[in-house]
Scaffold this active site. Sequence first.
Site: not given
Ligand code: LAN
Length: 715
Positions: A446
């Site tokens: 996305d």
């Molecule tokens: C994110 C941040 C961005 C987010 C969007 C683009 C908003 C979404 O539409 C798709 C998924 C994504 C890329 C995403 C996936 C998981 C993340 C990276 C996070 C929510 C930010 C932090 C999270 C990450 C998994 C944090 C570390 C925690 C673990 C359980 C490993």
Amino acid sequence: MGANSNVEKTDLSRWRMKSDQGRQTWHYLKTDEEVREWPQATSDKYFLGLDTGLPALPTPKTPLDSVKNGIEFFSTLQVASGNWACEYPGPLFLTPGFVITMYITNTPIPQEWRTEMIRYLANKANPYDGGWGLHVEDDSTVFGTTLNYIVLRICGMEADHPLAVKARKRLHELGGALYNPHWGKTWLSILNLYCWDGLNPIPAELWALPNWVPIHPWRWWIHCRMVYLPMSYIFTRKHQIPVNDFILQLRKELYPQDYDSINWTSHRNTVSGADVYYPHSTILNALNKVLVVWGKFCPDFVKLHAMRLVKDLVTREDEDSDYTCLGPVNNPLNFVVRYLDDGPDSDAVKMHRYTLEDYMWVNKDGMFVNGTDGLQCWDTSFFIQSMHASGMIERPEYRDMLIRALNFLDDQQIKENCRDQGQSYRHIRKGAWPFSKRKQGYTVSDCTAEAVKAVLFLQGTPGFPRPIPERRICDAVDVMLSLQSSDYGFSEYEQSRVGDWIEQLNSAEVFGNIMKSYSFPECTTAVVTALKLFTQYYPEYRKEDIKECIRKSLIYIKRVQRKDGSWYGSWGICFTYAAMFALESLEILGETWENSGNVKRAVEFLLSKQMEDGGWGESYKSSSTGVYTHHEKSQVCNTAYACLALMHAQYPDRKPIERGLKLIMQRQQANGEWLSEAIEGVFNRNCMIAYPNYKFIFTTKALGAFASKYGDIPI
Ligand code: LAN
């Protein structure tokens, strides 16, 4: 929250955020000369909660007046690289990984960091019991309280400080450190505050399985496998730092019982009820038993072979991401692996020391580790789209600002695939946009889609340069098309690589849905809308593939609509967020309130949730329970999502939308800003994370879309 009165504070007027090609780092200026040479920008002041001194603007009468004031304010937050920036707080288990790693690797922690990290934790401690949860809105858990307590102590707080005493008391009430979930036990074991025998196994040997094996980690969700990867190295090596006085002291503080009397092997499954979100399955418990036996009999040469494989993957991850790594959990774990394997003076260790900074942020409450190394590409793409929705993209007064944003997106598109990407199980990335910055280097479906839309809008507007040639936009399209999963939906990073059954092996305890790449209406919609827009500019390129992709995507969107007309949102809170996306997808198909049962049901659902004041407001409980839960107050973000959703549905009655927009306008401040309200985002169902710029992006988008549709009439 919290009682921060008796902790120290740095001089916030000395902090500066440096933005360099998307790399964002915070610097504390120690001398007056430095302060004179590097003045604090308005954006710094805003990020730090200091007075920005921005003037009051004319009171808006129409939606576009309000949009203009919003842009006037938001333009001050554009940073040197051309992107919009902001903090990314929420989770409370990230800073500990960084601080513990700095401790283990003898990385100096600057005094101003220590001071501000302590202050942050003082501000975020739950006022009623002094502990910390998984995220800032959560009740205290063993995981949050243990790890953050350790942070306080490493940063220099004495054990008899009232905050430490209170936190310890809460930790002991919850059972003490023994009750940590798996990831907590892992950090404790490395610190020699727990015994590896008391941990469910994370054998490196899993990576030595042939790729066809259905449980091979290459099939897992990328964040899950990239966290367990370095963990498996450290686990298999059974590394612990040597005991010292400080560790001996912590053993006494963290455990209500005598440390030496603990029978570790009986506590592999001891986890506090306050922590468990996703309990173990019977299959996982059985598998763990098998792996414990395996660990005893596995020949050393097999372990060593597996550790070499894992180390190679860790190195590739470091190099392919310029040492930024996928995220804030695997980054410090990779650092530990490189420290152990490459040595304390290696270049890898130096690089890791350098990139730790990319994750740090300072705000009014103190210093903490952000959820990622920023939201640069994501927020920038979205804001450009908001400018398009209101027609403001065409106004000459905003051209310079938008050209800088376009140049940023030009710079940040990923231009090369990874070295031998197949061997690191990576998806293609040439042509993709990441969430944060190019150097981090991860394709996100996305983020690519939203950036493509932003670029097409800007490059298609008269008067704008066109730095991104057709070929590179086609590369982005190739990436998007390559990401559709077999259920016809889109996940974020990769196609789904395994069936849903793998969730049975989720051993993290505190998160749901972490084992595989799931499909999401949000990501699917982003891709569909980007492809659709692309065909308007480039009708011939992969015409049939695109048509087929869109057709399938819409089958997915309809399939995941719930009976009550709603969609569950996985990345924003929650049902209002998902509705905004899903209804945009359906609109593309020509499905609107007039002609579609799906849309009618969705509209009914949304209208039934409108609050008395005309707004919408969802609690984060919607995300964790899966059931729509009102926030006690309406929220500008939820209201904006719902209004946009109703407009995508082409719902003929303007009234509910006008009421929502009126509320958004009333909440706007005199200087054009909107204030922070409830937390906006989520991951893995159970962990909340803030998206501070959504209150500017989606408010202005909803108001702008309304004005474009109905005219800029006073409301
Ligand atoms: C994110 C941040 C961005 C987010 C969007 C683009 C908003 C979404 O539409 C798709 C998924 C994504 C890329 C995403 C996936 C998981 C993340 C990276 C996070 C929510 C930010 C932090 C999270 C990450 C998994 C944090 C570390 C925690 C673990 C359980 C490993």
